[in-house]
Design a protein around this motif. Sequence first.
Motif, PDB file in Angstrom:
ATOM      1  N   MET A   1       0.854  -1.257  -0.013  1.00 39.10           N
ATOM      2  CA  MET A   1      -0.005  -0.070  -0.110  1.00 39.10           C
ATOM      3  C   MET A   1       0.964   1.118  -0.062  1.00 39.10           C
ATOM      4  O   MET A   1       0.471   2.115  -0.618  1.00 39.10           O
ATOM      5  CB  MET A   1      -1.113  -0.108   1.195  1.00 39.10           C
ATOM      6  CG  MET A   1      -1.877   1.166   1.306  1.00 39.10           C
ATOM      7  SD  MET A   1      -2.939   1.418  -0.057  1.00 39.10           S
ATOM      8  CE  MET A   1      -4.020   0.000   0.302  1.00 39.10           C
ATOM      9  N   LYS A   2       1.889   1.053   0.809  1.00 45.68           N
ATOM     10  CA  LYS A   2       2.894   2.538   0.875  1.00 45.68           C
ATOM     11  C   LYS A   2       3.526   2.663  -0.425  1.00 45.68           C
ATOM     12  O   LYS A   2       3.705   3.775  -0.907  1.00 45.68           O
ATOM     13  CB  LYS A   2       3.687   2.184   1.914  1.00 45.68           C
ATOM     14  CG  LYS A   2       4.838   3.373   2.300  1.00 45.68           C
ATOM     15  CD  LYS A   2       5.702   3.246   3.182  1.00 45.68           C
ATOM     16  CE  LYS A   2       6.578   4.292   3.548  1.00 45.68           C
ATOM     17  NZ  LYS A   2       7.402   4.236   4.709  1.00 45.68           N
ATOM     18  N   ASN A   6       3.098   6.105  -2.713  1.00 44.27           N
ATOM     19  CA  ASN A   6       4.337   6.852  -3.310  1.00 44.27           C
ATOM     20  C   ASN A   6       4.311   7.008  -4.943  1.00 44.27           C
ATOM     21  O   ASN A   6       4.847   7.908  -5.331  1.00 44.27           O
ATOM     22  CB  ASN A   6       5.588   6.123  -2.691  1.00 44.27           C
ATOM     23  CG  ASN A   6       5.880   6.183  -1.396  1.00 44.27           C
ATOM     24  OD1 ASN A   6       5.344   7.222  -0.496  1.00 44.27           O
ATOM     25  ND2 ASN A   6       6.570   5.386  -0.755  1.00 44.27           N
ATOM     26  N   ILE A   7       3.890   5.723  -5.357  1.00 43.29           N
ATOM     27  CA  ILE A   7       3.852   6.020  -6.870  1.00 43.29           C
ATOM     28  C   ILE A   7       2.689   6.898  -7.481  1.00 43.29           C
ATOM     29  O   ILE A   7       3.066   7.906  -8.257  1.00 43.29           O
ATOM     30  CB  ILE A   7       3.640   4.754  -7.617  1.00 43.29           C
ATOM     31  CG1 ILE A   7       4.705   3.675  -7.345  1.00 43.29           C
ATOM     32  CG2 ILE A   7       3.078   4.610  -8.829  1.00 43.29           C
ATOM     33  CD1 ILE A   7       4.515   2.275  -7.762  1.00 43.29           C
ATOM     34  N   PHE A   8       1.600   6.936  -6.443  1.00 45.52           N
ATOM     35  CA  PHE A   8       0.460   7.869  -6.938  1.00 45.52           C
ATOM     36  C   PHE A   8       1.051   9.402  -6.859  1.00 45.52           C
ATOM     37  O   PHE A   8       0.958  10.148  -7.570  1.00 45.52           O
ATOM     38  CB  PHE A   8      -0.669   7.611  -5.960  1.00 45.52           C
ATOM     39  CG  PHE A   8      -1.746   8.571  -6.035  1.00 45.52           C
ATOM     40  CD1 PHE A   8      -2.459   8.299  -7.248  1.00 45.52           C
ATOM     41  CD2 PHE A   8      -1.942   9.497  -5.193  1.00 45.52           C
ATOM     42  CE1 PHE A   8      -3.556   9.512  -7.605  1.00 45.52           C
ATOM     43  CE2 PHE A   8      -3.173  10.430  -5.446  1.00 45.52           C
ATOM     44  CZ  PHE A   8      -3.861  10.268  -6.480  1.00 45.52           C
ATOM     45  N   ARG A   9       1.702   9.505  -5.672  1.00 45.83           N
ATOM     46  CA  ARG A   9       2.364  10.762  -5.393  1.00 45.83           C
ATOM     47  C   ARG A   9       3.234  11.469  -6.294  1.00 45.83           C
ATOM     48  O   ARG A   9       3.206  12.652  -6.619  1.00 45.83           O
ATOM     49  CB  ARG A   9       2.721  10.931  -4.042  1.00 45.83           C
ATOM     50  CG  ARG A   9       1.838  10.842  -2.798  1.00 45.83           C
ATOM     51  CD  ARG A   9       2.434  10.933  -1.563  1.00 45.83           C
ATOM     52  NE  ARG A   9       1.126  10.890  -0.489  1.00 45.83           N
ATOM     53  CZ  ARG A   9       1.496  10.850   0.832  1.00 45.83           C
ATOM     54  NH1 ARG A   9       2.693  11.036   1.260  1.00 45.83           N
ATOM     55  NH2 ARG A   9       0.330  10.742   1.735  1.00 45.83           N
ATOM     56  N   ILE A  10       4.418  10.488  -6.851  1.00 42.26           N
ATOM     57  CA  ILE A  10       5.148  10.762  -7.641  1.00 42.26           C
ATOM     58  C   ILE A  10       4.488  11.074  -8.952  1.00 42.26           C
ATOM     59  O   ILE A  10       4.984  12.209  -9.654  1.00 42.26           O
ATOM     60  CB  ILE A  10       6.314   9.511  -7.979  1.00 42.26           C
ATOM     61  CG1 ILE A  10       6.954   9.344  -6.413  1.00 42.26           C
ATOM     62  CG2 ILE A  10       7.114   9.776  -8.999  1.00 42.26           C
ATOM     63  CD1 ILE A  10       7.963   8.365  -6.391  1.00 42.26           C
ATOM     64  N   GLY A 126      -4.416   9.850   3.271  1.00 43.14           N
ATOM     65  CA  GLY A 126      -3.126  10.707   3.086  1.00 43.14           C
ATOM     66  C   GLY A 126      -2.954  11.233   1.847  1.00 43.14           C
ATOM     67  O   GLY A 126      -1.745  12.020   1.599  1.00 43.14           O
ATOM     68  N   ASN A 127      -3.782  10.964   0.680  1.00 42.80           N
ATOM     69  CA  ASN A 127      -3.580  11.456  -0.702  1.00 42.80           C
ATOM     70  C   ASN A 127      -4.414  12.578  -1.090  1.00 42.80           C
ATOM     71  O   ASN A 127      -4.256  13.469  -2.078  1.00 42.80           O
ATOM     72  CB  ASN A 127      -3.640  10.473  -1.553  1.00 42.80           C
ATOM     73  CG  ASN A 127      -2.583   9.443  -1.487  1.00 42.80           C
ATOM     74  OD1 ASN A 127      -1.325   9.709  -1.062  1.00 42.80           O
ATOM     75  ND2 ASN A 127      -2.853   8.100  -2.007  1.00 42.80           N
ATOM     76  N   GLU A 128      -5.319  13.112   0.004  1.00 42.38           N
ATOM     77  CA  GLU A 128      -6.538  14.057  -0.446  1.00 42.38           C
ATOM     78  C   GLU A 128      -5.800  15.268  -0.454  1.00 42.38           C
ATOM     79  O   GLU A 128      -6.126  16.009  -1.757  1.00 42.38           O
ATOM     80  CB  GLU A 128      -7.458  14.052   0.725  1.00 42.38           C
ATOM     81  CG  GLU A 128      -8.657  14.888   0.547  1.00 42.38           C
ATOM     82  CD  GLU A 128      -9.796  14.778   1.514  1.00 42.38           C
ATOM     83  OE1 GLU A 128     -10.564  15.731   1.346  1.00 42.38           O
ATOM     84  OE2 GLU A 128      -9.512  14.018   2.406  1.00 42.38           O
ATOM     85  N   LYS A 129      -5.066  15.629   0.317  1.00 40.78           N
ATOM     86  CA  LYS A 129      -4.552  17.198   0.169  1.00 40.78           C
ATOM     87  C   LYS A 129      -3.614  17.333  -0.916  1.00 40.78           C
ATOM     88  O   LYS A 129      -3.659  18.168  -1.588  1.00 40.78           O
ATOM     89  CB  LYS A 129      -3.830  17.602   1.535  1.00 40.78           C
ATOM     90  CG  LYS A 129      -4.536  17.720   2.820  1.00 40.78           C
ATOM     91  CD  LYS A 129      -3.834  18.227   3.891  1.00 40.78           C
ATOM     92  CE  LYS A 129      -4.578  18.279   5.193  1.00 40.78           C
ATOM     93  NZ  LYS A 129      -3.886  18.654   6.371  1.00 40.78           N
ATOM     94  N   ILE A 130      -2.747  16.265  -1.367  1.00 39.65           N
ATOM     95  CA  ILE A 130      -1.796  16.639  -2.320  1.00 39.65           C
ATOM     96  C   ILE A 130      -2.676  16.425  -3.865  1.00 39.65           C
ATOM     97  O   ILE A 130      -2.289  17.018  -4.611  1.00 39.65           O
ATOM     98  CB  ILE A 130      -0.533  15.498  -2.350  1.00 39.65           C
ATOM     99  CG1 ILE A 130       0.255  15.808  -3.531  1.00 39.65           C
ATOM    100  CG2 ILE A 130      -1.252  14.180  -2.530  1.00 39.65           C
ATOM    101  CD1 ILE A 130       1.633  15.004  -3.295  1.00 39.65           C
ATOM    102  N   LEU A 131      -3.562  15.675  -3.650  1.00 36.17           N
ATOM    103  CA  LEU A 131      -4.554  15.483  -5.021  1.00 36.17           C
ATOM    104  C   LEU A 131      -5.374  16.687  -5.177  1.00 36.17           C
ATOM    105  O   LEU A 131      -5.346  17.188  -6.439  1.00 36.17           O
ATOM    106  CB  LEU A 131      -5.508  14.409  -4.730  1.00 36.17           C
ATOM    107  CG  LEU A 131      -6.559  14.035  -6.071  1.00 36.17           C
ATOM    108  CD1 LEU A 131      -5.885  13.618  -7.197  1.00 36.17           C
ATOM    109  CD2 LEU A 131      -7.713  12.945  -5.543  1.00 36.17           C
ATOM    110  N   ILE A 132      -5.835  17.361  -4.409  1.00 36.29           N
ATOM    111  CA  ILE A 132      -6.658  18.794  -4.680  1.00 36.29           C
ATOM    112  C   ILE A 132      -5.664  19.778  -4.932  1.00 36.29           C
ATOM    113  O   ILE A 132      -6.088  20.564  -5.614  1.00 36.29           O
ATOM    114  CB  ILE A 132      -7.508  18.988  -3.344  1.00 36.29           C
ATOM    115  CG1 ILE A 132      -8.389  20.040  -3.723  1.00 36.29           C
ATOM    116  CG2 ILE A 132      -6.772  19.440  -2.018  1.00 36.29           C
ATOM    117  CD1 ILE A 132      -9.544  19.760  -4.783  1.00 36.29           C
TER     118      ILE A 132
END
Length: 528
Positions: A1-2, A6-10, A126-132
């Motif tokens: 999952m981690k 990380n792949i998603f954020r990159i 954990g991805n919501e803020k970086i996504l928006i």
Amino acid sequence: MKIKTNIFRISLVLILAAAGILCVYAVSNDHSNAAPNQNIAAPRNSQPVDRNQQPEMTNKTPRGQSPERNAIQRPFEPSGGRVGGGNTGGGTDYAPQLIAYSVIFLGLFMAAYYLITYKKLEVHPGNEKILILTILCLGLLLRVSSATLMDGHPFDLSLFRNWATAAAHNLFQVYAASRSIDYPPLYMYVLYLIGKLAGITALSPYFTLLLKLPSIVADIATSFLIYKLARKYLSAEISVLAASFYVFNPAVLINSTFWGQVDSFFTLIVTAAIFLLAEKKTGLAAALFAAAVLMKPQGIIFLPVLFFELVRQKNLKSFASAAAIALSTAVLIVLPFALSQGAMWIFQLFSDTLAKYPYASVNAFNFFSLLGANYTRDISTLFLFSYHSWGMIFIVMITIFSWLIYIKGNSRLFIAAAALLQIAGVFTFSSRIHERYLFPAVALSILAFIYLKDKRLLLLSAGFSATVYMNTHYILYWTSKGVHAAPYSPALVITSLLNMLLFGYLVKVLYDIAITKKNIPVTQQQTT
């Protein structure tokens, strides 16, 4: 999952980096008009051809039809095109691409809504803020990049350029220096800053981009407001989707980024006012309602909504406080100009502006255009009354129905819905309406969905997005080809019919929710 996280954020960072590179490349290759010399008393061509003046008549008129209904204006001579003879057409060269983008946008968001609603696609907390953040930044960068492709609407951008130059020279004398100004004074403060920035040598080549920038930023701010509000009432997934729907919406994009109009700035003020009023911050809301009226005259359309809520509160102190704050805001904005123009100047400005467009429709695809009355004088008779009288009758009827819905709903959560009903109804059935006046309906329908949680309002948001886009694109396209008054065509007929159907469906949806109490959420029943 981690690893997946990380792949998603990159991936998001790489997408944002690519958009940033594209933006830098586009801006560095932009050659917009430089700012005119500010050491003159008034801008040159301070009165360019007004796109809203009565069209010239063609030599021949079809039998049995008014010449005004078939008028096609002379080709224009823009006072400011791109240096070096670049593209001045806002809607011709990129029409196929814009249409293709609109189709792709619709398909992607239908798919996203299906995945979220039925396949339970989730956004990791954990991805919501970086996504928006990525979505908002991407929307901003793509807008700035796209804004360099076109000069925008040739008349409007020429006017804004001249007004900004006059304001930068002497802000509080701008109405005397540039007699073509028909906007209330709030946006003159913004144009003053743009004119000053454009006077800087390094920024002068980007004058057109600077003129578009306030509306571009307003788009992003409105999207963020939608996200924050939705996050309070809805899931993270729907909140992100709602913000994305607005930020990438072609109806929003074409207005600010390609046309270069200021409806996005106006809509941000209106949307913020509705948000604050619904969140029980009546004083701040009253200030923004006053600011909206002093931004564009059509801000008056939304004043009944403030009145509805104040009456519902049954608090004389709240009523007096809101009136005092609104009046103080108006005085603060108007007084610096009134000192040199006279105490009654602002009322004369509004009167002259409202009288400047004496037509049943000004390229708005609505009921009167459907009857063939685009650019027909509104003193002309339709059945027993003039078009103008019919428009006033419709406004009164729409406002009464909006109040009925508000009374029956008896909740501040109906504020956005009442505002949507006002703008959709006035656009569809009133006279002297321009093609862009329905623009706030896109944001307001999203807000109405957030508060009332009726999925039919999402459908209405998509519908209004479609008709706003079609009307805007059609007029931008023909204006760029030198045609001023939209000809009676299948596009006009279809879009006008759709607007009437959408308004009728909106009436039914709100009637169901407020009066018959269908599909009303439990949380709403408990909220006052």
